[in-house]
Write an enzyme that holds these catalytic residues in place. Structure first.
Site, PDB file in Angstrom:
ATOM      1  N   HIS A  88       0.826  -1.218   0.000  1.00  0.00           N
ATOM      2  CA  HIS A  88       0.000   0.000   0.000  1.00  0.00           C
ATOM      3  C   HIS A  88       0.855   1.260   0.000  1.00  0.00           C
ATOM      4  O   HIS A  88       0.365   2.330  -0.329  1.00  0.00           O
ATOM      5  CB  HIS A  88      -1.043  -0.024   1.120  1.00  0.00           C
ATOM      6  CG  HIS A  88      -0.567   0.301   2.494  1.00  0.00           C
ATOM      7  ND1 HIS A  88      -0.270  -0.654   3.436  1.00  0.00           N
ATOM      8  CD2 HIS A  88      -0.355   1.486   3.106  1.00  0.00           C
ATOM      9  CE1 HIS A  88       0.099  -0.074   4.568  1.00  0.00           C
ATOM     10  NE2 HIS A  88       0.058   1.234   4.389  1.00  0.00           N
ATOM     11  N   ASP A 224       1.132  -7.683   2.277  1.00  0.00           N
ATOM     12  CA  ASP A 224       1.268  -6.248   2.008  1.00  0.00           C
ATOM     13  C   ASP A 224       2.739  -5.810   1.865  1.00  0.00           C
ATOM     14  O   ASP A 224       3.295  -5.170   2.751  1.00  0.00           O
ATOM     15  CB  ASP A 224       0.583  -5.477   3.148  1.00  0.00           C
ATOM     16  CG  ASP A 224       0.296  -4.024   2.772  1.00  0.00           C
ATOM     17  OD1 ASP A 224       0.868  -3.534   1.787  1.00  0.00           O
ATOM     18  OD2 ASP A 224      -0.502  -3.381   3.485  1.00  0.00           O
ATOM     19  N   SER A 658       3.954   2.216   8.472  1.00  0.00           N
ATOM     20  CA  SER A 658       3.768   1.206   7.445  1.00  0.00           C
ATOM     21  C   SER A 658       5.055   1.025   6.687  1.00  0.00           C
ATOM     22  O   SER A 658       5.691   1.993   6.289  1.00  0.00           O
ATOM     23  CB  SER A 658       2.666   1.607   6.491  1.00  0.00           C
ATOM     24  OG  SER A 658       1.454   1.206   7.031  1.00  0.00           O
TER      25      SER A 658
HETATM   26  N1  ARG Z   1      -4.701   0.731   7.391  1.00  0.00           N
HETATM   27  C1  ARG Z   1      -3.381   0.727   6.849  1.00  0.00           C
HETATM   28  C2  ARG Z   1      -2.708   2.108   7.040  1.00  0.00           C
HETATM   29  O1  ARG Z   1      -3.250   2.973   7.647  1.00  0.00           O
HETATM   30  C3  ARG Z   1      -3.323   0.220   5.443  1.00  0.00           C
HETATM   31  C4  ARG Z   1      -4.072   0.985   4.412  1.00  0.00           C
HETATM   32  C5  ARG Z   1      -4.018   0.481   3.003  1.00  0.00           C
HETATM   33  N2  ARG Z   1      -4.935  -0.587   2.708  1.00  0.00           N
HETATM   34  C6  ARG Z   1      -6.229  -0.427   2.313  1.00  0.00           C
HETATM   35  N3  ARG Z   1      -6.941  -1.503   2.084  1.00  0.00           N
HETATM   36  N4  ARG Z   1      -6.804   0.738   2.121  1.00  0.00           N
HETATM   37  O2  ARG Z   1      -2.182   2.736   6.200  1.00  0.00           O
HETATM   38  N1  ASP Z   2      -1.312   1.463   7.934  1.00  0.00           N
HETATM   39  C1  ASP Z   2      -0.598   2.537   8.583  1.00  0.00           C
HETATM   40  C2  ASP Z   2       0.423   3.182   7.646  1.00  0.00           C
HETATM   41  O1  ASP Z   2       0.245   3.221   6.476  1.00  0.00           O
HETATM   42  C3  ASP Z   2       0.012   2.074   9.849  1.00  0.00           C
HETATM   43  C4  ASP Z   2      -0.880   2.325  11.028  1.00  0.00           C
HETATM   44  O2  ASP Z   2      -1.597   3.328  11.040  1.00  0.00           O
HETATM   45  O3  ASP Z   2      -0.824   1.528  11.943  1.00  0.00           O
HETATM   46  O4  ASP Z   2       1.384   3.774   8.072  1.00  0.00           O
END
Ligand code: ARG
Ligand code: ASP
Length: 723
Positions: A88, A224, A658
């Site tokens: 991502h 990921d 991330s």
């Molecule tokens: N929640 C994670 C972070 O804040 C991954 C986001 C990307 N993935 C998604 N399915 N939108 O960045």
């Molecule tokens: N998914 C998040 C990021 O992209 C990580 C988090 O917020 O825990 O940095």
């Protein structure tokens, strides 16, 4: 019984929490680890030293950690500049190389040799060379008689001088950042690499398996990760892209361990957390959780519904809008989780009772009373004042800027302004128009006018109906008079009459553009609306917002200093601010709700259990299935012969972490951090050791995909992998 014991220990820990911070909480400053954390880390199982993690005298783990782009982390895993981050995090780059013919997003991409690696203009990777506490130097420039503006100016000035000196005669960059709301300042000297190429990415149904449905959730089965490489000039220094550039030779690359991590094993995360707000007062948490978050959530509900429907009915729209959807959904889901966590923990009343103690402590002493006596009242007053402006800006950004046509049209303001400038020659104007023309293909590649029009109709309606009239753009007056509150009609009219809705119209217009044509732009309905939306924000909201948040910042500066005075034994950590930090904890399971226990790791079995060929997020690649069927996991299986996919731990992380390496007691790479669990997303505001978990991609699954699935053994050979 075990659970009960656990609760009791947690309770004991909590009651001592004003004296010492709960284990697991905190994002620590690398250069202070030896002093503040080494002992604790070693007690938890760490076998290396703080100096192995961060050193300016010899190479250390920090030399392998990168800020990837502006908002993720990556790590170097070979002596040829190979780096790993999340799928991502590389998503928009993977997307930019994708089209219906070469759909790398869907099918994955693997460069078989250096020549096939793909360049990504604009992408950078930043390495920290050193950091330094410059608090004394910075604060020497201010005195008590200065008002906030003078203080800020003095600090800016001295910071520029220190930064300049720090990098004189080098190719490095320097920046000074405030910590604890300006009670401390640190200087960061960095090296910014500018030629970062895409090396590999799994197909989305691995790299984004579970998609937005599983996002922010545990148990998770997302592969990921994506693979990039740093290129440099012949002198091994950063250089702009050139075919002559060569792979970077780092001072340090991470060693990878295939041993994995068992429950209770020590782990740490080394990366770039973006922003946390641990010191917020109850007034701020109220504004955030009762007003700001719910309003944003409501508006994103609508946008997601519209884009979601279109993505599911059209392959091209899926390519065009997947990244946009993912980023809208990501914030939306986080805020929902955050609000639930804040409510469950009763964060507002917890903060209120802390504030009560704080007030009592102040009133016990006359000097304190003089210094801090009115602080909380002042917070209360300022947040009350801030609220309408905050909400005005929420509507501006979440509704006003939701239609792409508004942001796109606003970009043409420069053309209009310059066209009015009589000093400019016709050639200058023509050149500028040509510049605009160059950007059109890139923009329209990812644009669907009907999707955008639907967003426009829905979001303008919410903006008009829900936002305080005092904070609405002037152009909205015609909604009632001209369109009789019919938002479909409003949208039809804007999109049919505007130059900005199709590539043909705007290209036609820009061909032979003459200065006097700015008048046509000024009559364009999308342009007029864009100007009105932005100027409303700039004139009525922005400045007040800036001065009020300067005000809260200076209150927090005093507040944080005071609560440090109040709890001299407590070990504090500064809020995340996109600087390099270490978080540490243990691999651990958790109990999300009554009678439910979530194990600390997932395996490929879970991928097969979630498989559903009819749901986009849960399609399993045939090749992966056959590897599963033949149990062809090679050396990547765990001791029990399972193929591990992800694990969770108590490391305190946030957005920006991330892509961060998750390291074991020996400082070896065992996984790539990519998310948090939903029950724990309030950790940016309030941390709960019972519920907060970071989610890590097991490095063995990542290598299994690279090796067995993609057959990219060229990459495997480059890495240092220990059985
Ligand atoms: N929640 C994670 C972070 O804040 C991954 C986001 C990307 N993935 C998604 N399915 N939108 O960045
Ligand atoms: N998914 C998040 C990021 O992209 C990580 C988090 O917020 O825990 O940095």
């Amino acid at each position: 019984m075990k659970k009960k014991l656990f609760r009791i220990t947690a309770y004991i820990l909590l009651t001592f929490s004003t004296l010492s911070i709960k284990a697991d909480e905190g994002m620590w400053i690398p250069m202070l680890l030896e002093q503040l954390n080494q002992k604790d880390m070693q007690n938890l199982g760490m076998k290396i030293t703080a100096e192995d993690i961060y050193s300016i005298n010899h190479s250390s783990l920090k030399d392998a950690i990168l800020l990837f782009g502006g908002g993720c982390t990556a790590e170097i895993v070979s002596n040829q500049g190979l780096i790993l981050t999340n799928h991502h995090c590389g998503y928009s780059n993977i997307q930019s190389h994708s089209s219906l013919d070469h759909d790398y997003l869907t099918n994955g991409f693997w460069a078989r040799n250096f020549n096939e690696e793909l360049t990504n203009p604009g992408l950078t990777a930043t390495l920290l060379i050193r950091m330094e506490d410059v608090t004394t130097k910075v604060l020497a420039a201010v005195n008590k008689n200065m008002n906030e503006i003078q203080r800020e100016e003095a600090i800016d000035k001295i910071c520029k001088i220190i930064e300049k000196e720090a990098v004189a005669g080098t190719h490095y960059k320097a920046s000074i950042k405030p910590f604890y709301y300006g009670n401390q300042y640190y200087l960061f000297v960095t090296e910014v690499f500018k030629d970062i190429r895409l090396v590999g990415a799994p197909p989305s149904n691995i790299g984004k398996f579970g998609g937005d449905t599983d996002n922010w959730m545990w148990p998770r089965h997302t592969g990921d990760f994506s693979v990039f490489r740093i290129y440099v000039g012949k002198d091994n220094k950063p250089a702009d892209y050139s075919p002559e550039n060569i792979p970077y030779q780092p001072k340090k690359h991470l060693e990878i361990s295939l041993k994995g991590a068992e429950k209770n094993d020590f782990t740490f995360v080394f990366g770039y957390p973006g922003r946390t707000q641990q010191y917020l007062t109850s007034f701020a948490v109220d504004l955030l959780s009762n007003y700001d978050n719910p309003t944003r959530i409501k508006m994103r509900d609508k946008r997601l519904e519209i884009i979601g429907n279109d993505i599911n009915s059209d392959k091209l729209i899926r390519i065009q809008y997947s990244a946009k959807y993912a980023s809208i959904a990501n914030g939306w889901k986080k805020w929902i989780g955050e609000n639930r966590g804040i409510n469950r923990l009763q964060a507002i009343s917890k903060k209120q009772s802390f504030e009560k103690q704080f007030q009592e402590w102040i009133e016990k002493d006359e000097n304190r009373n003089k210094e801090y006596g009115g602080l909380l009242t002042e917070f209360d007053r300022t947040y009350k004042e801030l609220k309408p402006y905050t909400m005005g800006s929420v509507y501006f950004s979440e509704a006003g800027l939701a239609p792409e046509i508004i942001r796109f049209a606003w970009g043409f303001k420069k053309l209009v302004d310059q066209s009015k400038d009589t000093k400019l020659k016709p050639e200058d104007i023509q050149n500028l128009a040509d510049q605009y023309k160059k950007g059109l293909a890139g923009y329209f590649k990812n644009y669907n006018v009907n999707t955008d029009k639907k967003i426009f109709a829905e979001l303008m309606k919410i903006y008009f109906e829900d936002c305080d009239k005092a904070f609405q753009p002037k152009e909205f007056e015609q909604i009632k008079t001209k369109y009789k509150n019919d938002f479909k009609k409003f949208a039809e009219e804007v999109y049919s009459k505007s130059f900005f809705s199709t590539n043909e119209k705007i290209t036609d217009f820009l061909n032979n553009y003459k200065a006097k044509d700015y008048k046509k732009l000024e009559k364009d309905p999308a342009y007029r609306l864009a100007i009105s939306i932005y100027t409303n924000y700039i004139d009525n909201i922005q400045n007040q917002l800036i001065s009020l948040s300067d005000k809260t910042d200076s209150l927090y500066r005093v507040y944080v200093k005071a609560i440090m005075d109040m709890q001299p034994e407590k070990r504090f950590y500064p809020d995340a601010n996109s600087t390099l930090r270490v978080a540490y904890g243990k691999v651990n399971d958790y109990f999300p709700r009554d009678a439910v226990q979530y194990k600390h790791y997932t395996t490929i079995e879970g991928i097969m259990q979630k498989e559903d060929p009819n749901i986009y997020d849960y399609v399993v690649e045939p090749k992966l299935k056959s590897l599963y069927k033949s149990k062809d996991y090679g050396r990547y299986a765990n001791k029990s012969g399972e193929m591990p996919v992800a694990f969770i731990g108590t490391n305190h992380t946030t957005g920006g972490n991330s892509g961060s390496p998750v390291l074991n007691a020996n400082g070896q790479l065992i996984g790539i951090n990519f998310d948090r669990n939903w029950e724990g997303t309030m950790s940016d505001v309030i941390y709960d050791p019972d519920q907060c978990r970071n989610i890590t991609l097991d490095i063995r699954y990542c290598l299994f995909i690279i090796d067995k699935f993609a057959g990219a053994d060229n990459l495997i050979k480059e890495m240092t992998i220990k059985d």
